[in-house]
Write a protein that holds these residues in place. Structure first.
Motif, PDB file in Angstrom:
ATOM      1  N   ASP A 122       0.825  -1.213   0.000  1.00  0.00           N
ATOM      2  CA  ASP A 122       0.000   0.000   0.000  1.00  0.00           C
ATOM      3  C   ASP A 122       0.858   1.262   0.000  1.00  0.00           C
ATOM      4  OD1 ASP A 122      -2.284  -1.490  -0.069  1.00  0.00           O
ATOM      5  OD2 ASP A 122      -2.697  -1.341   2.089  1.00  0.00           O
ATOM      6  N   ARG A 123       1.902   1.266   0.840  1.00  0.00           N
ATOM      7  CA  ARG A 123       2.768   2.446   0.896  1.00  0.00           C
ATOM      8  C   ARG A 123       3.580   2.586  -0.388  1.00  0.00           C
ATOM      9  NH1 ARG A 123       5.959   3.521   6.361  1.00  0.00           N
ATOM     10  NH2 ARG A 123       6.392   5.373   5.123  1.00  0.00           N
TER      11      ARG A 123
ATOM     12  N   VAL B  66       4.636   5.170  -5.674  1.00  0.00           N
ATOM     13  CA  VAL B  66       4.690   5.066  -7.137  1.00  0.00           C
ATOM     14  C   VAL B  66       3.664   6.004  -7.770  1.00  0.00           C
ATOM     15  CG1 VAL B  66       4.348   3.521  -9.107  1.00  0.00           C
ATOM     16  CG2 VAL B  66       5.614   2.722  -7.097  1.00  0.00           C
ATOM     17  N   GLU B  67       2.483   6.096  -7.180  1.00  0.00           N
ATOM     18  CA  GLU B  67       1.459   6.990  -7.715  1.00  0.00           C
ATOM     19  C   GLU B  67       1.932   8.439  -7.681  1.00  0.00           C
ATOM     20  OE1 GLU B  67      -1.847   8.400  -9.505  1.00  0.00           O
ATOM     21  OE2 GLU B  67      -1.255   6.296  -9.282  1.00  0.00           O
ATOM     22  N   SER B  68       2.722   8.794  -6.660  1.00  0.00           N
ATOM     23  CA  SER B  68       3.219  10.169  -6.556  1.00  0.00           C
ATOM     24  C   SER B  68       4.222  10.516  -7.652  1.00  0.00           C
ATOM     25  CB  SER B  68       3.857  10.393  -5.175  1.00  0.00           C
ATOM     26  OG  SER B  68       5.113   9.730  -5.070  1.00  0.00           O
ATOM     27  N   PHE B  69       4.740   9.507  -8.358  1.00  0.00           N
ATOM     28  CA  PHE B  69       5.674   9.764  -9.457  1.00  0.00           C
ATOM     29  C   PHE B  69       5.004  10.525 -10.601  1.00  0.00           C
ATOM     30  CE2 PHE B  69       8.338   5.651  -8.601  1.00  0.00           C
ATOM     31  CZ  PHE B  69       8.735   6.182  -7.388  1.00  0.00           C
ATOM     32  N   ARG B  70       3.678  10.336 -10.723  1.00  0.00           N
ATOM     33  CA  ARG B  70       2.962  10.869 -11.880  1.00  0.00           C
ATOM     34  C   ARG B  70       3.154  12.380 -11.987  1.00  0.00           C
ATOM     35  NH1 ARG B  70      -0.224   8.509 -15.119  1.00  0.00           N
ATOM     36  NH2 ARG B  70      -0.329   6.674 -13.747  1.00  0.00           N
ATOM     37  N   GLY B  71       3.560  12.811 -13.170  1.00  0.00           N
ATOM     38  CA  GLY B  71       3.722  14.233 -13.438  1.00  0.00           C
ATOM     39  C   GLY B  71       5.059  14.817 -13.026  1.00  0.00           C
ATOM     40  N   THR B  72       5.931  14.024 -12.384  1.00  0.00           N
ATOM     41  CA  THR B  72       7.246  14.529 -11.980  1.00  0.00           C
ATOM     42  C   THR B  72       8.072  14.870 -13.222  1.00  0.00           C
ATOM     43  OG1 THR B  72       7.189  13.119 -10.013  1.00  0.00           O
ATOM     44  CG2 THR B  72       9.317  14.048 -10.637  1.00  0.00           C
ATOM     45  N   ARG B  73       8.606  16.064 -13.248  1.00  0.00           N
ATOM     46  CA  ARG B  73       9.354  16.522 -14.420  1.00  0.00           C
ATOM     47  C   ARG B  73      10.849  16.277 -14.209  1.00  0.00           C
ATOM     48  NH1 ARG B  73       6.989  22.386 -13.950  1.00  0.00           N
ATOM     49  NH2 ARG B  73       7.469  21.763 -11.813  1.00  0.00           N
ATOM     50  N   VAL B  74      11.445  15.517 -15.100  1.00  0.00           N
ATOM     51  CA  VAL B  74      12.856  15.139 -14.962  1.00  0.00           C
ATOM     52  C   VAL B  74      13.575  15.380 -16.282  1.00  0.00           C
ATOM     53  CG1 VAL B  74      14.475  13.333 -14.319  1.00  0.00           C
ATOM     54  CG2 VAL B  74      12.188  13.338 -13.313  1.00  0.00           C
ATOM     55  N   CYS B  75      14.695  16.042 -16.222  1.00  0.00           N
ATOM     56  CA  CYS B  75      15.537  16.255 -17.399  1.00  0.00           C
ATOM     57  C   CYS B  75      16.699  15.270 -17.355  1.00  0.00           C
ATOM     58  CB  CYS B  75      16.062  17.689 -17.413  1.00  0.00           C
ATOM     59  SG  CYS B  75      17.060  18.092 -18.871  1.00  0.00           S
ATOM     60  N   VAL B  76      16.871  14.488 -18.412  1.00  0.00           N
ATOM     61  CA  VAL B  76      17.935  13.486 -18.510  1.00  0.00           C
ATOM     62  C   VAL B  76      18.913  13.929 -19.590  1.00  0.00           C
ATOM     63  CG1 VAL B  76      18.488  11.060 -18.893  1.00  0.00           C
ATOM     64  CG2 VAL B  76      16.284  11.683 -17.866  1.00  0.00           C
ATOM     65  N   ILE B  77      20.181  14.015 -19.230  1.00  0.00           N
ATOM     66  CA  ILE B  77      21.206  14.447 -20.179  1.00  0.00           C
ATOM     67  C   ILE B  77      22.214  13.321 -20.363  1.00  0.00           C
ATOM     68  CG2 ILE B  77      22.962  16.180 -20.711  1.00  0.00           C
ATOM     69  CD1 ILE B  77      20.675  17.023 -17.902  1.00  0.00           C
ATOM     70  N   GLY B  78      22.435  12.916 -21.609  1.00  0.00           N
ATOM     71  CA  GLY B  78      23.422  11.858 -21.860  1.00  0.00           C
ATOM     72  C   GLY B  78      23.277  11.245 -23.229  1.00  0.00           C
ATOM     73  N   GLU B  79      24.143  10.277 -23.526  1.00  0.00           N
ATOM     74  CA  GLU B  79      24.149   9.620 -24.829  1.00  0.00           C
ATOM     75  C   GLU B  79      22.997   8.642 -24.984  1.00  0.00           C
ATOM     76  OE1 GLU B  79      28.627   9.298 -23.551  1.00  0.00           O
ATOM     77  OE2 GLU B  79      26.689   9.421 -22.549  1.00  0.00           O
ATOM     78  N   ALA B  80      22.428   8.599 -26.180  1.00  0.00           N
ATOM     79  CA  ALA B  80      21.473   7.556 -26.543  1.00  0.00           C
ATOM     80  C   ALA B  80      22.251   6.451 -27.248  1.00  0.00           C
ATOM     81  CB  ALA B  80      20.383   8.105 -27.456  1.00  0.00           C
TER      82      ALA B  80
ATOM     83  N   ALA C  44       3.250  -0.318 -13.231  1.00  0.00           N
ATOM     84  CA  ALA C  44       2.621  -1.614 -12.941  1.00  0.00           C
ATOM     85  C   ALA C  44       3.665  -2.665 -12.595  1.00  0.00           C
ATOM     86  CB  ALA C  44       1.793  -2.072 -14.149  1.00  0.00           C
ATOM     87  N   ASP C  45       4.814  -2.625 -13.264  1.00  0.00           N
ATOM     88  CA  ASP C  45       5.901  -3.559 -12.951  1.00  0.00           C
ATOM     89  C   ASP C  45       6.390  -3.355 -11.515  1.00  0.00           C
ATOM     90  OD1 ASP C  45       5.960  -4.710 -15.517  1.00  0.00           O
ATOM     91  OD2 ASP C  45       7.258  -3.115 -16.261  1.00  0.00           O
ATOM     92  N   LEU C  46       6.519  -2.100 -11.101  1.00  0.00           N
ATOM     93  CA  LEU C  46       6.973  -1.809  -9.742  1.00  0.00           C
ATOM     94  C   LEU C  46       5.979  -2.342  -8.722  1.00  0.00           C
ATOM     95  CD1 LEU C  46       8.315   1.854 -10.086  1.00  0.00           C
ATOM     96  CD2 LEU C  46       9.640  -0.259  -9.967  1.00  0.00           C
ATOM     97  N   ARG C  47       4.695  -2.113  -8.954  1.00  0.00           N
ATOM     98  CA  ARG C  47       3.680  -2.574  -8.003  1.00  0.00           C
ATOM     99  C   ARG C  47       3.702  -4.101  -7.887  1.00  0.00           C
ATOM    100  NH1 ARG C  47       0.545   1.328 -11.002  1.00  0.00           N
ATOM    101  NH2 ARG C  47       0.301   3.257  -9.798  1.00  0.00           N
ATOM    102  N   ALA C  48       3.783  -4.767  -9.028  1.00  0.00           N
ATOM    103  CA  ALA C  48       3.810  -6.233  -9.004  1.00  0.00           C
ATOM    104  C   ALA C  48       5.075  -6.738  -8.319  1.00  0.00           C
ATOM    105  CB  ALA C  48       3.722  -6.768 -10.431  1.00  0.00           C
ATOM    106  N   GLY C  49       6.207  -6.064  -8.559  1.00  0.00           N
ATOM    107  CA  GLY C  49       7.460  -6.479  -7.936  1.00  0.00           C
ATOM    108  C   GLY C  49       7.436  -6.314  -6.435  1.00  0.00           C
TER     109      GLY C  49
ATOM    110  N   LEU D  85       7.857  -9.126  -3.489  1.00  0.00           N
ATOM    111  CA  LEU D  85       8.843  -8.942  -2.432  1.00  0.00           C
ATOM    112  C   LEU D  85       8.210  -9.076  -1.049  1.00  0.00           C
ATOM    113  CD1 LEU D  85      11.713  -8.139  -1.545  1.00  0.00           C
ATOM    114  CD2 LEU D  85      11.006  -5.744  -1.734  1.00  0.00           C
ATOM    115  N   SER D  86       6.987  -8.599  -0.904  1.00  0.00           N
ATOM    116  CA  SER D  86       6.336  -8.615   0.404  1.00  0.00           C
ATOM    117  C   SER D  86       5.821  -9.997   0.788  1.00  0.00           C
ATOM    118  CB  SER D  86       5.158  -7.635   0.408  1.00  0.00           C
ATOM    119  OG  SER D  86       4.128  -8.072  -0.460  1.00  0.00           O
ATOM    120  N   HIS D  87       5.818 -10.911  -0.165  1.00  0.00           N
ATOM    121  CA  HIS D  87       5.342 -12.259   0.130  1.00  0.00           C
ATOM    122  C   HIS D  87       6.289 -12.953   1.110  1.00  0.00           C
ATOM    123  CE1 HIS D  87       4.167 -16.453  -0.557  1.00  0.00           C
ATOM    124  NE2 HIS D  87       3.001 -15.933  -0.860  1.00  0.00           N
ATOM    125  N   ALA D  88       5.758 -13.829   1.893  1.00  0.00           N
ATOM    126  CA  ALA D  88       6.554 -14.483   2.944  1.00  0.00           C
ATOM    127  C   ALA D  88       7.731 -15.264   2.394  1.00  0.00           C
ATOM    128  CB  ALA D  88       5.662 -15.406   3.765  1.00  0.00           C
TER     129      ALA D  88
END
Length: 533
Positions: free
Chosen positions: A185-186, A191-205, A507-512, A516-519
């Motif tokens: 839940d936490r 992960v939901e709070s990530f939505r809309g975060t503005r990030v500039c990435v500089i580097g080689e493709a 969705a991958d993060l939530r499933a992961g 992880l939280s499983h016993a």
């Protein structure tokens, strides 16, 4: 590389499936069906499906839905949506359907495939469920065919072996999860709070090309290995995959890079733009950077570096710095990714750090390769080197890791550092608040070991990029350094289970996190191939 929309087009509803089956019958096309859980798609599955595809015109693969799977506690490991997408990504598969029933019997009555393919191990199977499925196929004129006697891989056996392996990190990982309240839940809220975060990435493709080859033989003219390519796949790498990860996690990334005026570069720009990445670039005469890896099965046997270092004149360097500074204005964070291919010289990195520090509240840096400028990254909030990169940059191969990290943090005035340790996970380092007047790393630096969260790697390429993108978003949104390391390790673990640089989504993060939280956490043992982050 298949577009996600084309993959989803293969995944059918019941009505769509029955309609397409009727159309195929009217056209005289034969339909072949395979059914199973396909929780871990391993080489045995691939061979099985390739054989099945050769038996008719259309291959339908049906999978058992999550709600009715009875493979044991904690199964499935992979949610049904991702299992369906994994199968749809295979060229041999035409249709995929998630079956809501415990067996395929009812579906076989409706689909009435011309051939139903089962593994060789079912040939003498006396299970009543399979007997009912076979009767349903044959009742409507179909045939049951057993695939070849290749070595049988069992997903259930693989998972069970991993879960019951000796696990020295199990208690450590469980303690971290519990002590930091790392509940699904936490994690979902983070992960939901990530939505809309503005990030500039500089580097080689970079383009990472995988050449899949037949088994090697010794050449006739001399004792050298001879490879026969069977298939080629290309993946986005470098700063491009970092930006794609960010977009898939809900952020709004800007990629600042250098690109040539070429078809390949324009294809990259269009592909990233379609996924929500704002691509901005300076022109370069250097062709697209490409690294080829030759694989036999899942084993990489050779790497061919086709990279010609990017050469920018003084004017182009100034345009790059100005473009990055302008692009980062108004962003929440910026990430400098130096892959040591000439785009980011030491001088350019220094100017970027100085200018970006005034425009964003969070600044992160990552390096790869011996020519990368780790020590030029000043006043960062986060640096993410591997231990090897760290020791090579500081030329310190003898001191303890803590002492070397302190040199990095003190010299660059960095707040936090993730030092990745390959199969042993990572250590999250940060300064102890209120200790600026004390001497030495022991009283001013603390580290938290985060073990790798995945038991074995299919492919470790790109794990560090997934870790970087995820942990930056987590830290920007207020997570502590250990929680950011845990979530980043989850992303790295998901990436490691995929061949090539595939995008890690929210969705991958939530499933992961839920796995992880499983016993029953399967984290691996000494001597096994735990995941490199």
């Amino acid at each position: 590389m298949d577009h996600p929309e084309s993959l989803r087009a293969k995944i059918l509803t019941r009505d769509e499936l029955l309609k397409r089956r009727a159309e195929a019958r009217a056209q005289g096309r034969t339909v072949v069906q395979c059914h199973g859980c396909f929780d871990i798609v391993h080489p045995g599955h691939v061979r099985h499906l390739q054989f099945a595809a050769s038996q008719g015109d259309v291959l339908l693969v049906t999978i058992t839905a999550d709600s009715v799977m009875k493979k044991g506690t904690g199964r499935p490991l992979i949610p049904q949506e991702l299992r369906a997408e994994n199968l749809a990504a295979l060229d041999s598969v035409d249709w995929v359907y998630v079956n809501p029933h415990e067996t395929a019997e009812e579906l076989l009555e409706e689909v009435r495939p011309d051939s139903y393919i089962k593994g060789k191990e079912y040939e003498n199977n006396r299970d009543m469920r399979f007997a009912a499925e076979r009767a349903a196929v044959e009742r409507h004129g179909g045939r049951v065919v057993f695939s070849s006697g290749d070595v049988v891989f069992s997903s259930t056996a693989l998972v069970a072996a991993l879960e019951h392996s000796a696990d020295p990190f199990h208690a450590r990982l469980r303690t971290l999860v519990e002590s930091h309240g790392f509940t699904p839940d936490r994690a979902d809220a983070l992960v939901e709070s990530f939505r809309g975060t503005r990030v500039c990435v500089i580097g080689e493709a970079i383009t990472d090309t995988y050449v899949l080859c037949d088994r090697p033989v010794v050449a006739g003219e001399s004792p050298v290995m001879s490879l026969r390519p069977l298939e080629q796949r290309s993946y986005d790498g470098g700063a491009a995959i970092v930006a794609r990860h960010l977009a898939a996690m809900g952020a709004k990334p800007i990629l600042v890079t250098a690109l040539p005026r070429s078809t390949a570069a324009e294809s990259l720009r269009q592909r990233l733009t379609a996924e929500g990445v704002d691509v901005r670039f300076v022109d370069t005469e250097t062709p697209m950077l490409e690294k080829q890896r030759f694989l036999v099965g899942a084993q990489k046997v050779m790497k061919l570096d086709l990279v010609r270092p990017i050469t920018l004149d003084a004017g182009a360097r100034q345009r790059l710095v100005s473009l990055a500074t302008e692009s980062a204005t108004g962003c929440d964070a910026a990430i400098i990714c130096d892959f040591g291919n000439g785009l980011l010289s030491g001088d350019v990195i220094g100017r970027l750090c100085q200018d970006l520090r005034q425009r964003v509240s969070f600044l992160a840096g990552d390096v790869s390769g011996r020519r990368a400028g780790l020590l030029q990254m000043w006043k960062m909030d986060l640096l993410c080197p591997t231990e090897v990169e760290l020791r090579e940059a500081t030329h310190d191969y003898d001191d303890s890791l803590n002492a070397v990290v302190w040199k990095l943090i003190e010299f660059t005035q960095t707040k936090h550092a993730f030092v990745t340790l390959g199969a042993d996970g990572l250590i999250a380092f940060d300064r102890i608040p209120g200790t600026d007047n004390m001497e030495g790393w022991a009283s001013r630096l603390r580290g938290e070991h985060v073990p790798a969260v995945t038991p074995f790697a299919i492919d470790p390429l790109g794990c560090g990029d997934a870790l970087l993108a995820t942990s930056v978003l987590a830290l920007v949104r207020g997570a502590d350094i250990t929680t950011a390391g845990l979530l980043g390790s989850v992303a790295a673990g998901v990436q490691a289970q995929r061949l090539g640089n595939e995008v890690i989504s929210a969705a991958d993060l939530r499933a992961g996190v839920r796995r992880l939280s499983h016993a029953k956490l399967a984290v691996g043992t000494p001597g096994t191939a735990r995941i490199a982050v």
